[in-house]
Design an enzyme around this catalytic site. Structure first.
Site, mmCIF file in Angstrom:
data_model
loop_
_atom_site.group_PDB
_atom_site.id
_atom_site.type_symbol
_atom_site.label_atom_id
_atom_site.label_comp_id
_atom_site.label_asym_id
_atom_site.label_seq_id
_atom_site.Cartn_x
_atom_site.Cartn_y
_atom_site.Cartn_z
ATOM 1 N N LYS A 194 0.839 -1.199 0.000
ATOM 2 C CA LYS A 194 0.000 0.000 0.000
ATOM 3 C C LYS A 194 0.869 1.242 0.000
ATOM 4 O O LYS A 194 1.487 1.584 1.012
ATOM 5 C CB LYS A 194 -0.926 0.064 1.219
ATOM 6 C CG LYS A 194 -2.010 1.121 0.973
ATOM 7 C CD LYS A 194 -2.636 1.683 2.223
ATOM 8 C CE LYS A 194 -1.918 2.840 2.824
ATOM 9 N NZ LYS A 194 -1.817 4.042 1.993
ATOM 10 N N GLY A 247 6.842 4.769 8.235
ATOM 11 C CA GLY A 247 5.994 5.948 8.353
ATOM 12 C C GLY A 247 6.183 6.571 9.716
ATOM 13 O O GLY A 247 7.206 6.365 10.380
ATOM 14 N N THR A 249 5.781 7.538 13.725
ATOM 15 C CA THR A 249 5.698 6.777 14.977
ATOM 16 C C THR A 249 4.243 6.616 15.411
ATOM 17 O O THR A 249 3.833 5.548 15.888
ATOM 18 C CB THR A 249 6.529 7.505 16.052
ATOM 19 O OG1 THR A 249 7.900 7.447 15.648
ATOM 20 C CG2 THR A 249 6.371 6.871 17.423
ATOM 21 N N GLU A 404 9.014 15.763 15.286
ATOM 22 C CA GLU A 404 9.513 15.599 13.918
ATOM 23 C C GLU A 404 8.752 16.544 12.996
ATOM 24 O O GLU A 404 7.546 16.411 12.823
ATOM 25 C CB GLU A 404 9.307 14.150 13.478
ATOM 26 C CG GLU A 404 9.954 13.859 12.155
ATOM 27 C CD GLU A 404 9.679 12.447 11.665
ATOM 28 O OE1 GLU A 404 8.551 11.960 11.841
ATOM 29 O OE2 GLU A 404 10.598 11.848 11.094
HETATM 30 P P1 NAD Z 1 2.316 8.200 7.887
HETATM 31 O O1 NAD Z 1 2.608 7.421 9.112
HETATM 32 O O2 NAD Z 1 1.286 9.244 7.944
HETATM 33 O O3 NAD Z 1 1.881 7.214 6.708
HETATM 34 C C1 NAD Z 1 2.655 6.111 6.339
HETATM 35 C C2 NAD Z 1 1.758 5.078 5.698
HETATM 36 O O4 NAD Z 1 0.807 4.639 6.678
HETATM 37 C C3 NAD Z 1 0.950 5.606 4.513
HETATM 38 O O5 NAD Z 1 0.856 4.602 3.533
HETATM 39 C C4 NAD Z 1 -0.402 5.892 5.135
HETATM 40 O O6 NAD Z 1 -1.470 5.808 4.219
HETATM 41 C C5 NAD Z 1 -0.504 4.803 6.172
HETATM 42 N N1 NAD Z 1 -1.409 5.165 7.275
HETATM 43 C C6 NAD Z 1 -1.685 6.416 7.743
HETATM 44 N N2 NAD Z 1 -2.587 6.347 8.743
HETATM 45 C C7 NAD Z 1 -2.889 5.029 8.915
HETATM 46 C C8 NAD Z 1 -3.751 4.327 9.793
HETATM 47 N N3 NAD Z 1 -4.510 4.960 10.677
HETATM 48 N N4 NAD Z 1 -3.788 2.978 9.690
HETATM 49 C C9 NAD Z 1 -3.035 2.327 8.789
HETATM 50 N N5 NAD Z 1 -2.219 2.936 7.914
HETATM 51 C C10 NAD Z 1 -2.130 4.275 7.977
HETATM 52 O O7 NAD Z 1 3.717 8.748 7.404
HETATM 53 P P2 NAD Z 1 4.010 9.696 6.161
HETATM 54 O O8 NAD Z 1 3.520 11.043 6.501
HETATM 55 O O9 NAD Z 1 3.555 9.041 4.906
HETATM 56 O O10 NAD Z 1 5.611 9.668 6.127
HETATM 57 C C11 NAD Z 1 6.373 10.429 6.966
HETATM 58 C C12 NAD Z 1 6.844 9.603 8.146
HETATM 59 O O11 NAD Z 1 7.557 8.451 7.689
HETATM 60 C C13 NAD Z 1 7.823 10.357 9.005
HETATM 61 O O12 NAD Z 1 7.509 10.167 10.357
HETATM 62 C C14 NAD Z 1 9.165 9.714 8.666
HETATM 63 O O13 NAD Z 1 10.122 9.821 9.672
HETATM 64 C C15 NAD Z 1 8.770 8.311 8.417
HETATM 65 N N6 NAD Z 1 9.786 7.605 7.639
HETATM 66 C C16 NAD Z 1 10.604 6.720 8.280
HETATM 67 C C17 NAD Z 1 11.609 6.063 7.580
HETATM 68 C C18 NAD Z 1 12.516 5.090 8.259
HETATM 69 O O14 NAD Z 1 13.177 4.323 7.564
HETATM 70 N N7 NAD Z 1 12.587 5.066 9.579
HETATM 71 C C19 NAD Z 1 11.773 6.310 6.217
HETATM 72 C C20 NAD Z 1 10.922 7.225 5.597
HETATM 73 C C21 NAD Z 1 9.924 7.867 6.320
#
Ligand code: NAD
Length: 501
Positions: A194, A247, A249, A404
């Protein structure tokens, strides 16, 4: 388009006309609409235009995708294929990504807003390299015979888990997907991927390339949609064996909860960060360190999990060093992501832009000083651009030092002793990465050990390789992407104890 040239498009509309982006889900080897028929607008942050209609998959689509993935797994054409066959197929998949690199790079840039040069030189080659690496690994891992009494043969074998749900973010859309797909597929699993709703187009596109490479239908399913619908349905599905998540935390915690509320599926989490970038005054080349600090926060518009968002600078060099960082940052101003010379692109969408601007206001309200930038720019384009921003006079308890931001905002904090720097570095819920600059080898060793993070860079920043593991401590998550270690989490150990007569 040629295989090597950086693609050009005069505008987002021009790119869309050339690419005709596919927005449907990919299930069982074919592009399909969501069962509900619902779609959502895929908006380019470069100019605010709609570039595709994307299938809004929900629980019913996820269920369909998981059933197909399970059927493919049980059939065994991939899960029981010889590792050598999986190797050759994944290497072909990587080649196809390379052959389509121009197209994929343009798609990534109009969808997510990053500079075209970065898409073409970093994201797409990085994704191909990742798939290629895990293809190469597929037949390099052997099982074990345990040193038991000779009256038995105790085989410790690794087996694929089954159906993996891969849920990924928008900052490096294809690359983050590849970090999951490579090891999951190399070990014989089926994957339901996804992509983030902000940037689904390259994931949708490569699903076809996977089938073209010879990966059997059903082994890689792509279900675009929103987190609260498609993402949650993957997390709660009773027949998904593991979720590999990257994604925030906050959402990582949801996946832990989903697991407990459903089938105790395994969860691996790559979450957020608040990386400390420590500058000790003994480092002789402060220009070099300043260059690394500036790129460490402003690369990819600051939308990087391990972005060096906290500058911890020794009080004796503070003003001089911040001025050096600002000088480098002057050369990383936002521009049209489609121009080949652009070094900083657009924020991924208006929501993220507003979020970052909110943090800039919070920094001012908390008493930090804007040393550079601080504003939205290029409004006339209709796009989402923010200039590189540096805050001085930050204390580590401020919101801009603790949370963040995920944007081009650097918070500079001073310290007087090394121990104090380490204490500040660790004073956060995150533990993804850290960095320090020093000439003193003893300090380097000690501080690298004392920083609680999954990676510590010494006299460099963001260095890495597909051969090295990446992931966090503390609330930055657990489990590792990249390197051969990543293959462990997509497999389980089985003991076969064979008693000899
Ligand atoms: P996000 O957590 O909002 O979303 C990530 C994914 O989770 C997306 O596909 C989103 O649709 C899904 N998602 C969102 N809400 C959900 C829910 N309630 N239930 C299930 N799935 C859900 O993150 P983002 O805004 O897309 O990305 C930014 C974040 O990703 C930042 O916190 C960043 O630090 C992190 N990140 C971490 C790494 C790593 O390797 N540690 C790498 C890249 C990004």
């Amino acid at each position: 388009m040629s295989a090597t040239a950086i693609p050009t498009a005069a505008s987002v509309a021009d790119a869309v006309a050339r690419l005709s982006p596919e927005g449907r889900a990919f299930i069982d080897g074919a592009y399909v609409d969501a069962l509900s028929g619902e779609t959502f607008d895929c908006v380019s942050p470069i100019d605010g235009s709609v570039i595709a209609q994307v299938a809004a998959c929900d629980q019913a689509d996820v269920d369909r995708a998981v059933k197909g993935a399970r059927a493919a797994f049980e059939k065994g054409a991939w899960s029981k294929a010889s590792p050598a066959k999986r190797k050759h197929t994944l290497i072909r998949f990587a080649e196809l990504i390379r052959e389509h690199a121009d197209e994929l790079a343009l798609l990534e840039t109009i969808d997510m807003g990053k500079p075209i040069a970065d898409s073409r030189q970093i994201d797409i080659p990085g994704a191909a390299k990742t798939i290629n690496f895990y293809g190469e690994c597929a037949d390099k891992v052997s099982d074990e015979i345990a040193p038991t009494d000779p009256s038995a043969v105790a085989m410790v074998v690794r087996e694929p888990l089954g159906v993996i749900g891969a849920v990924v973010p928008w900052n490096f859309p294809l690359l983050m997907a590849a970090w999951k797909l490579g090891p999951a597929l190399a070990t014989g699993n089926s994957v339901v991927l996804k992509p983030a709703e902000q940037s689904p187009l390259t994931a949708i596109r490569i699903a076809q390339l996977a089938v073209d490479a010879g990966i059997p239908a059903g082994v890689l399913q792509v279900v675009p949609g929103f987190g609260e619908t498609a993402g949650q349905a993957i997390g709660l599905h009773m027949d998904v064996d593991m979720v590999a998540f990257t994604g925030s935390t906050e959402v990582g915690k949801y996946f832990m909860r989903y697991s407990g509320e459903s089938n105790l599926k395994r969860v691996s989490l790559e979450c957020g960060g608040k990386t400390p970038h420590i500058i000790l005054p003994d480092y002789p080349d402060l220009d070099k360190a300043a260059e690394a600090v500036a790129w460490g926060i402003f690369f990819n518009q600051g939308e990087v999990c391990n972005a060096g968002s906290r500058l911890l600078v020794h009080e004796g060099i503070r003003d001089d060093f911040i001025a050096r960082v600002a000088k480098v940052a002057q050369g990383i101003q936002p521009g049209n992501p489609l121009d080949q010379g652009t070094k900083m692109g657009a924020m991924v969408d208006a929501t993220q832009m507003e979020r970052v601007l909110g943090y800039i206001e919070a920094g001012k309200a908390d008493g930090a000083t804007v040393a550079m930038g601080g504003s939205r720019v290029m409004q006339d384009t209709g796009g989402c651009f923010i200039e590189p921003t540096i805050f001085a006079d930050v204390t580590n308890d401020m919101k801009i030092a603790q949370e963040e931001i995920f944007g081009p905002v650097l918070s500079a904090i001073t310290f007087s002793e090394v121990d104090e720097a380490v204490r500040i570095a660790n004073d956060t819920v995150y533990g993804l990465a850290g960095a320090l600059w020093t000439r003193d080898v003893s300090t380097a060793h000690k501080v690298a050990r004392d920083i609680k993070a999954g990676v510590v860079w010494v006299n460099c920043f963001d260095a890495g390789d597909i051969t090295t593991p990446f992931g966090g401590f503390k609330q930055s998550g657990f489990g590792r992407d990249k390197s051969m270690h990543a293959m462990e989490k997509y497999t389980d150990l089985k003991l076969i104890w064979l008693q000899l007569d």
